[in-house]
Motif scaffolding. Sequence first.
Motif, mmCIF file in Angstrom:
data_model
loop_
_atom_site.group_PDB
_atom_site.id
_atom_site.type_symbol
_atom_site.label_atom_id
_atom_site.label_comp_id
_atom_site.label_asym_id
_atom_site.label_seq_id
_atom_site.Cartn_x
_atom_site.Cartn_y
_atom_site.Cartn_z
ATOM 1 N N GLY A 92 0.811 -1.203 0.000
ATOM 2 C CA GLY A 92 0.000 0.000 0.000
ATOM 3 C C GLY A 92 0.844 1.252 0.000
ATOM 4 N N PHE A 93 0.236 2.345 -0.428
ATOM 5 C CA PHE A 93 0.902 3.636 -0.534
ATOM 6 C C PHE A 93 0.777 4.386 0.778
ATOM 7 C CE2 PHE A 93 0.981 8.161 -1.774
ATOM 8 C CZ PHE A 93 2.162 8.193 -2.517
ATOM 9 N N PHE A 94 1.923 4.757 1.365
ATOM 10 C CA PHE A 94 1.945 5.443 2.650
ATOM 11 C C PHE A 94 1.812 6.956 2.492
ATOM 12 C CE2 PHE A 94 4.462 1.667 4.068
ATOM 13 C CZ PHE A 94 3.735 1.351 5.200
ATOM 14 N N GLU A 95 0.979 7.540 3.357
ATOM 15 C CA GLU A 95 1.015 8.971 3.637
ATOM 16 C C GLU A 95 0.934 9.121 5.157
ATOM 17 O OE1 GLU A 95 -1.495 11.601 1.067
ATOM 18 O OE2 GLU A 95 -2.249 9.678 0.320
ATOM 19 N N ALA A 148 12.470 12.517 12.609
ATOM 20 C CA ALA A 148 12.709 11.720 13.813
ATOM 21 C C ALA A 148 12.176 12.433 15.045
ATOM 22 C CB ALA A 148 14.194 11.434 13.964
ATOM 23 N N GLY A 149 11.580 11.651 15.946
ATOM 24 C CA GLY A 149 11.063 12.201 17.190
ATOM 25 C C GLY A 149 9.649 12.726 17.105
ATOM 26 N N LYS A 150 9.058 12.699 15.913
ATOM 27 C CA LYS A 150 7.702 13.212 15.741
ATOM 28 C C LYS A 150 6.702 12.074 15.522
ATOM 29 C CE LYS A 150 8.888 17.858 14.255
ATOM 30 N NZ LYS A 150 8.593 18.976 13.323
ATOM 31 N N SER A 151 5.443 12.367 15.829
ATOM 32 C CA SER A 151 4.371 11.384 15.687
ATOM 33 C C SER A 151 3.476 11.756 14.506
ATOM 34 C CB SER A 151 3.544 11.299 16.966
ATOM 35 O OG SER A 151 4.323 10.842 18.051
ATOM 36 N N TYR A 152 2.897 10.716 13.892
ATOM 37 C CA TYR A 152 2.079 10.896 12.697
ATOM 38 C C TYR A 152 0.896 9.926 12.716
ATOM 39 C CZ TYR A 152 6.357 13.119 10.932
ATOM 40 O OH TYR A 152 7.471 13.919 10.765
ATOM 41 N N GLU A 153 -0.190 10.359 12.095
ATOM 42 C CA GLU A 153 -1.316 9.467 11.835
ATOM 43 C C GLU A 153 -1.098 8.836 10.462
ATOM 44 O OE1 GLU A 153 -6.091 9.654 10.862
ATOM 45 O OE2 GLU A 153 -5.192 11.301 12.029
ATOM 46 N N VAL A 154 -1.251 7.514 10.384
ATOM 47 C CA VAL A 154 -0.990 6.788 9.145
ATOM 48 C C VAL A 154 -2.193 6.902 8.202
ATOM 49 C CG1 VAL A 154 -0.483 4.529 8.125
ATOM 50 C CG2 VAL A 154 0.520 5.158 10.337
ATOM 51 N N VAL A 155 -1.906 7.129 6.928
ATOM 52 C CA VAL A 155 -2.901 7.127 5.862
ATOM 53 C C VAL A 155 -2.380 6.186 4.776
ATOM 54 C CG1 VAL A 155 -4.035 8.517 4.064
ATOM 55 C CG2 VAL A 155 -3.622 9.494 6.332
ATOM 56 N N PHE A 156 -3.254 5.380 4.168
ATOM 57 C CA PHE A 156 -2.744 4.469 3.147
ATOM 58 C C PHE A 156 -3.757 4.248 2.035
ATOM 59 C CE2 PHE A 156 -4.902 1.659 6.116
ATOM 60 C CZ PHE A 156 -5.655 0.862 5.264
ATOM 61 N N THR A 157 -3.224 3.758 0.923
ATOM 62 C CA THR A 157 -4.014 3.363 -0.249
ATOM 63 C C THR A 157 -3.612 1.950 -0.640
ATOM 64 O OG1 THR A 157 -4.152 5.641 -1.073
ATOM 65 C CG2 THR A 157 -4.518 3.872 -2.671
ATOM 66 N N ASN A 158 -4.574 1.032 -0.749
ATOM 67 C CA ASN A 158 -4.276 -0.328 -1.190
ATOM 68 C C ASN A 158 -3.681 -0.323 -2.590
ATOM 69 O OD1 ASN A 158 -7.398 -1.445 0.226
ATOM 70 N ND2 ASN A 158 -5.381 -1.639 1.139
#
Length: 529
Positions: free
Chosen positions: A316-319, A347-357
């Motif tokens: 899947g495609f990561f954003e 580095a050191g930062k947090s993210y919400e994962v978004v993806f495309t199959n």
Amino acid sequence: MLGGTDIWGRGTRKEIWDRYCGFLDLSVDEFVDIQNKLLMEHISLLSKCELGRALMRGKTPKNPDEFRKIVPLTEYSFYEPFISNKREDALPVKPRHWVCTSGTGGVRKWVPMPPRLYEVLMDLALSMGLIGTAKSRGNFTMRPKDNFFAAAPPPPYFSGFMVKYGSERCKFRLIPPMDEEYELSDLPARSARGFKMALETGVDLIFALPSVMVRVGEQLGHREKSSQGMPPPKTLFRMLRAMVRSRLANRPLVPKDIWKLKLCFVSGMDIEAFRDRIIYYWGSNPYEMYAQTEFLGMPAFQTWTRKAMTPQPYIGFFEFIPESESIKSLYDQSYKPTTCLLNELEAGKSYEVVFTNFYGGAFARYRPKDMITVVALDDKETGIKLPQWIFKGRADRLIDLGGFTRMDERTIWLALEDAQIKYEDWMARKEGEREHPILHVYISTDTKDDPEVLKARLHTSLKKYDSSYADLEDMLGWSPLRLTLLPLGVFTRWQEEQVKAGADPAFVKEQRMQPSDAAAKRILEIAQA
């Protein structure tokens, strides 16, 4: 790219490793190039179906940047008209399988699995087994006919699906076999059956929840004393040898006396809290992966170091939504958060994962509300040049305390264990108290310890694992923790009520972090009954 269907009959150990684990040698730019190529292939499939036309608003993006501009960020509700009734005619390709995961209130959410994605996923199951049993790069111990004991729900649940078909691809002996249909309610009996089989056959790999593995480890010595009847010769020999080992070590019998594991697969937010005890009881450092049903696979998993997780580019495609943007969108539903790509992570930062199959999957720019923290942009110990991350929790379950910290489930698990508080289960809620929000932790326990002493210990442990939480007291003189003790069995009885009301038993969860007001109210009513 990955390999084919027969891992063991093709090539040397180095060739096998390079074929299935070569993505560990990718640079960030190479990773992104693979992602872009697979996304464009997927867009050509997506543009020809009803679902794709709805997602892309009748347009066909010419590159990944156009795709990100045209397609909105989505949640499951967008897809329900197309997949809740398994409308295969509306999808990019006809699914090979349908798998399911949890939805609101314990209702199943269905996810279609394209044929090509299935093949890639099975290759990644091999990759994970090779990497998980490795002591170093290419030095793996996984073999065909390894005995794999799995306490898994039946397909179409995704974990059961992966156990069944992943075992077939790896040519494992599955304990107990999944050659017959069974209901989720049969799982305890199947696990007991599998345990008896494992005493005779031995176990090389295991899949189970961390808390289950700890409970088995704690209870095994008592189980030995209550066993009845003459076991089969292989079981008898295995148990006699195990008892000799435990007595030589001058301690009760534990699972590592019986079995020598090559790999211990685990999943759940409590992994770090139970890691040391699993190592003690089972003699194996648990192997963690980030699995996501709608993603149809394992977007990232650990290496042989058992530290942070490494992403792979093939399913899947990561954003990624930066945490500040994610927070804004949670409080303002009309806000459209920006995303970044893998080569833009910090580095050191947090993210919400978004993806495309990829490969004709249904989900595009999908938000499962999962948060990760990037701990490094590479791993110098292993020579991996890709970002390293840990799973933080669900974006909509984090507890914000005055803007100083966003408390996650992983931290509370670690703090409870560090504080040596005896508990059966727990939940945590953000509640109001005068002018300040509080972190209210409820635990089910039969301890006789003073609640104020327990609270002080938990507060100290939370400060140890979350420096921003410590700042609340150090800078503002504010201690936001409240602790309430509940009777044993409270959470279990609540779960049973939900099942009787029609919720899917696989996904009746106590929602440890931020349970709904209705759920919390009912749990407290049960506690007072």
